[in-house]
Design a protein around this motif. Structure first.
Motif, mmCIF file in Angstrom:
data_model
loop_
_atom_site.group_PDB
_atom_site.id
_atom_site.type_symbol
_atom_site.label_atom_id
_atom_site.label_comp_id
_atom_site.label_asym_id
_atom_site.label_seq_id
_atom_site.Cartn_x
_atom_site.Cartn_y
_atom_site.Cartn_z
ATOM 1 N N LEU A 52 -1.136 7.548 1.182
ATOM 2 C CA LEU A 52 -0.560 7.963 2.461
ATOM 3 C C LEU A 52 -0.776 6.823 3.444
ATOM 4 O O LEU A 52 -1.916 6.488 3.781
ATOM 5 C CB LEU A 52 -1.208 9.245 2.996
ATOM 6 C CG LEU A 52 -0.760 9.652 4.411
ATOM 7 C CD1 LEU A 52 0.730 9.979 4.442
ATOM 8 C CD2 LEU A 52 -1.581 10.834 4.938
ATOM 9 N N LEU A 53 0.314 6.231 3.889
ATOM 10 C CA LEU A 53 0.264 5.178 4.904
ATOM 11 C C LEU A 53 0.499 5.826 6.258
ATOM 12 O O LEU A 53 1.538 6.469 6.479
ATOM 13 C CB LEU A 53 1.333 4.123 4.619
ATOM 14 C CG LEU A 53 1.443 2.965 5.612
ATOM 15 C CD1 LEU A 53 0.175 2.125 5.625
ATOM 16 C CD2 LEU A 53 2.655 2.094 5.285
ATOM 17 N N THR A 54 -0.460 5.684 7.162
ATOM 18 C CA THR A 54 -0.371 6.348 8.453
ATOM 19 C C THR A 54 -0.817 5.408 9.557
ATOM 20 O O THR A 54 -1.263 4.283 9.316
ATOM 21 C CB THR A 54 -1.213 7.644 8.448
ATOM 22 O OG1 THR A 54 -0.925 8.398 9.641
ATOM 23 C CG2 THR A 54 -2.703 7.342 8.384
ATOM 24 N N GLY A 55 -0.695 5.878 10.805
ATOM 25 C CA GLY A 55 -1.073 5.060 11.954
ATOM 26 C C GLY A 55 -0.913 5.831 13.242
ATOM 27 O O GLY A 55 -0.750 7.058 13.246
ATOM 28 N N ALA A 56 -0.952 5.112 14.353
ATOM 29 C CA ALA A 56 -0.848 5.719 15.679
ATOM 30 C C ALA A 56 0.542 6.332 15.877
ATOM 31 O O ALA A 56 1.522 5.907 15.254
ATOM 32 C CB ALA A 56 -1.109 4.669 16.753
ATOM 33 N N PRO A 57 0.664 7.343 16.758
ATOM 34 C CA PRO A 57 1.969 7.987 16.963
ATOM 35 C C PRO A 57 3.092 7.018 17.311
ATOM 36 O O PRO A 57 4.202 7.148 16.788
ATOM 37 C CB PRO A 57 1.686 8.970 18.115
ATOM 38 C CG PRO A 57 0.230 9.299 17.977
ATOM 39 C CD PRO A 57 -0.414 8.023 17.494
ATOM 40 N N ARG A 58 2.818 6.052 18.185
ATOM 41 C CA ARG A 58 3.867 5.086 18.547
ATOM 42 C C ARG A 58 4.283 4.268 17.333
ATOM 43 O O ARG A 58 5.470 3.977 17.144
ATOM 44 C CB ARG A 58 3.378 4.163 19.670
ATOM 45 C CG ARG A 58 4.333 3.014 20.023
ATOM 46 C CD ARG A 58 5.645 3.513 20.587
ATOM 47 N NE ARG A 58 6.558 2.391 20.848
ATOM 48 C CZ ARG A 58 7.799 2.527 21.303
ATOM 49 N NH1 ARG A 58 8.296 3.723 21.559
ATOM 50 N NH2 ARG A 58 8.549 1.470 21.520
ATOM 51 N N LEU A 59 3.335 3.896 16.496
ATOM 52 C CA LEU A 59 3.664 3.118 15.300
ATOM 53 C C LEU A 59 4.605 3.898 14.391
ATOM 54 O O LEU A 59 5.550 3.331 13.822
ATOM 55 C CB LEU A 59 2.389 2.764 14.533
ATOM 56 C CG LEU A 59 2.640 1.967 13.256
ATOM 57 C CD1 LEU A 59 2.788 0.483 13.591
ATOM 58 C CD2 LEU A 59 1.534 2.162 12.245
ATOM 59 N N LEU A 60 4.372 5.198 14.252
ATOM 60 C CA LEU A 60 5.195 6.007 13.368
ATOM 61 C C LEU A 60 6.623 6.147 13.889
ATOM 62 O O LEU A 60 7.511 6.567 13.137
ATOM 63 C CB LEU A 60 4.568 7.390 13.178
ATOM 64 C CG LEU A 60 3.147 7.412 12.595
ATOM 65 C CD1 LEU A 60 2.687 8.839 12.368
ATOM 66 C CD2 LEU A 60 3.063 6.608 11.311
ATOM 67 N N GLU A 61 6.866 5.796 15.142
ATOM 68 C CA GLU A 61 8.218 5.834 15.702
ATOM 69 C C GLU A 61 8.966 4.521 15.511
ATOM 70 O O GLU A 61 10.174 4.456 15.715
ATOM 71 C CB GLU A 61 8.150 6.131 17.207
ATOM 72 C CG GLU A 61 7.564 7.487 17.555
ATOM 73 C CD GLU A 61 7.384 7.650 19.057
ATOM 74 O OE1 GLU A 61 7.651 6.671 19.799
ATOM 75 O OE2 GLU A 61 6.976 8.740 19.487
ATOM 76 N N ARG A 62 8.247 3.453 15.133
ATOM 77 C CA ARG A 62 8.877 2.137 15.065
ATOM 78 C C ARG A 62 9.709 1.997 13.785
ATOM 79 O O ARG A 62 9.454 2.678 12.790
ATOM 80 C CB ARG A 62 7.809 1.048 15.171
ATOM 81 C CG ARG A 62 7.109 1.061 16.522
ATOM 82 C CD ARG A 62 5.976 0.076 16.617
ATOM 83 N NE ARG A 62 6.436 -1.311 16.558
ATOM 84 C CZ ARG A 62 5.633 -2.357 16.608
ATOM 85 N NH1 ARG A 62 4.326 -2.188 16.712
ATOM 86 N NH2 ARG A 62 6.122 -3.586 16.555
ATOM 87 N N PRO A 63 10.710 1.125 13.778
ATOM 88 C CA PRO A 63 11.632 1.041 12.638
ATOM 89 C C PRO A 63 10.945 0.621 11.346
ATOM 90 O O PRO A 63 10.113 -0.279 11.327
ATOM 91 C CB PRO A 63 12.638 -0.033 13.089
ATOM 92 C CG PRO A 63 12.528 -0.085 14.572
ATOM 93 C CD PRO A 63 11.111 0.233 14.886
#
Length: 381
Positions: free
Chosen positions: A83-94
């Protein structure tokens, strides 16, 4: 006065070298002291991959876009359930261009609320096509796993992608060449590793404080970093650059107020916040072309610059350009000036140029690329 300025190492170079070494050897390069947060995030992610290969794990890349893209490609070719995850803003990036390229050769990647679930395993592709219009990091990610998949040629579709110097930087960090459509093989060496995106702040500072000169340590005018172009831009604005044994010495020789510049930033998106703030402070009239991808960074940089600089400048925006025309100071609001950094290190650097009259809500985001900057500014400068 003369100042010697310690610059951070280029995180673009360090992260690429770290990734290339790990793919080739399976080993982690050691961290040096004082590395920025993006480098540390990448190192932690690779450590998780090394310890969990064959099984899988949660890999958290915080808000580091480079780590997210590069590690995604690595996980796709590393056996395990990830599972690759991160900060909410990161998950919105292309990410779509990279996901599509990896899936086209058998990669198993599924978007979920928490990030991306990846079933890693062996992949092969001598030739691969990637849509890198939204980020050259999609292409860099595929180049970095070239030894794992047997990649010999990467096709860019379309050929004209943004931030091509960063893609060339990736190629210089690789142990073996891979052909890339439309781009010549870059010529090394990488040169000194001081970060040109950080150096930009001091070029702007020199122009605003012409009584000072600055020696920027571990910097090179012949660096492969794309943002080294700022030395040429600032020559037009009256800042000279001279290579020294320790770095680059800069000084404002003939500061130009009311200057007018048109800058194509397709290959240099990180320069826009500082250059926009400089347009306000000189004042000057600066038009930035090809700014569309700036909306997908740590913040919507075009939107935030437009809102937060509008009390000090005339701002005009289109879908792909930003024009900042500074006003005379008598037309500014009364200080202090409140700025929101929006957890974006480039915005923080830009607003710090306003000096003691600026009130920034958060400087913690500077850990991402230039953690030493606040302490340098609070010293005896």
């Amino acid at each position: 006065m003369n100042f010697s300025i310690l610059l951070p190492s280029s995180k673009s170079i360090v992260i690429r070298q770290m990734m290339a070494h790990f793919v080739l050897t399976g080993e982690l390069l050691p961290l040096r002291g004082g590395e920025c947060e993006d480098v540390c995030v990448t190192h932690r992610a690779l450590k998780v991959v090394a310890e969990s290969a064959g099984r899988g794990a949660v890999v958290d890349v915080a808000d580091c876009g480079a780590a997210c893209r590069f590690v995604m490609a690595l996980l796709a070719v590393t056996r395990g359930r990830w599972l690759l995850t991160g900060a909410p803003r990161l998950l919105e990036r292309p990410m779509e261009g990279l996901v599509q390229a990896l899936c086209s050769i058998g990669g198993r990647i599924t978007r979920v609320e928490e990030g991306w679930r990846i079933e890693g395993g062996a992949l092969r592709a001598e030739t691969l096509t990637v849509d890198a219009r939204q980020s050259s990091q999609f292409a860099s990610a595929l180049l970095l796993i070239a030894p794992e998949i047997g990649l010999r040629r990467l096709e860019l579709a379309p050929a004209d992608i943004p931030s091509k110097p960063y893609l060339q930087l990736t190629r210089l960090c690789m142990p073996a060449p891979v052909e890339v459509s439309g781009l010549p093989q870059p010529q090394g060496p990488l040169g000194r590793s001081g970060d040109w995106s950080a150096a930009l702040f001091w070029y702007a500072h020199a122009l605003l404080h012409p009584e000072n000169s600055y020696e920027l340590l571990d910097l090179s005018l012949t660096s492969a970093q794309g943002d080294a172009v700022v030395a040429e831009w600032f020559e037009e604005l009256g800042v000279s650059s001279e290579e020294t044994e320790r770095g680059v010495r800069i000084a404002a020789q003939r500061p130009r107020q009311n200057a007018s510049l048109r800058l194509d930033v397709a290959d240099h998106p990180d320069v826009v916040p500082v250059m926009a703030a400089l347009a306000v402070l000189l004042p000057a009239d600066v038009t930035f072309l090809h700014t569309d991808n700036l909306r997908y960074k740590e913040s919507d940089r075009v939107g935030e610059l437009s809102k937060q600089l509008s009390p000090f400048a005339e701002i005009r925006c289109t879908d792909n350009s930003l024009c900042v025309k500074g006003k005379e100071r008598m037309k500014w609001p009364q200080p202090p000036y409140a700025f929101r950094t929006c957890n974006d290190h480039r915005l923080a650097m830009a607003f710090l140029l306003f000096g003691p009259e600026a009130r920034l809500d958060d400087l913690g985001c500077l850990r991402k690329s230039y953690p030493q900057l606040p302490d340098i500014l609070q010293s005896d400068m």
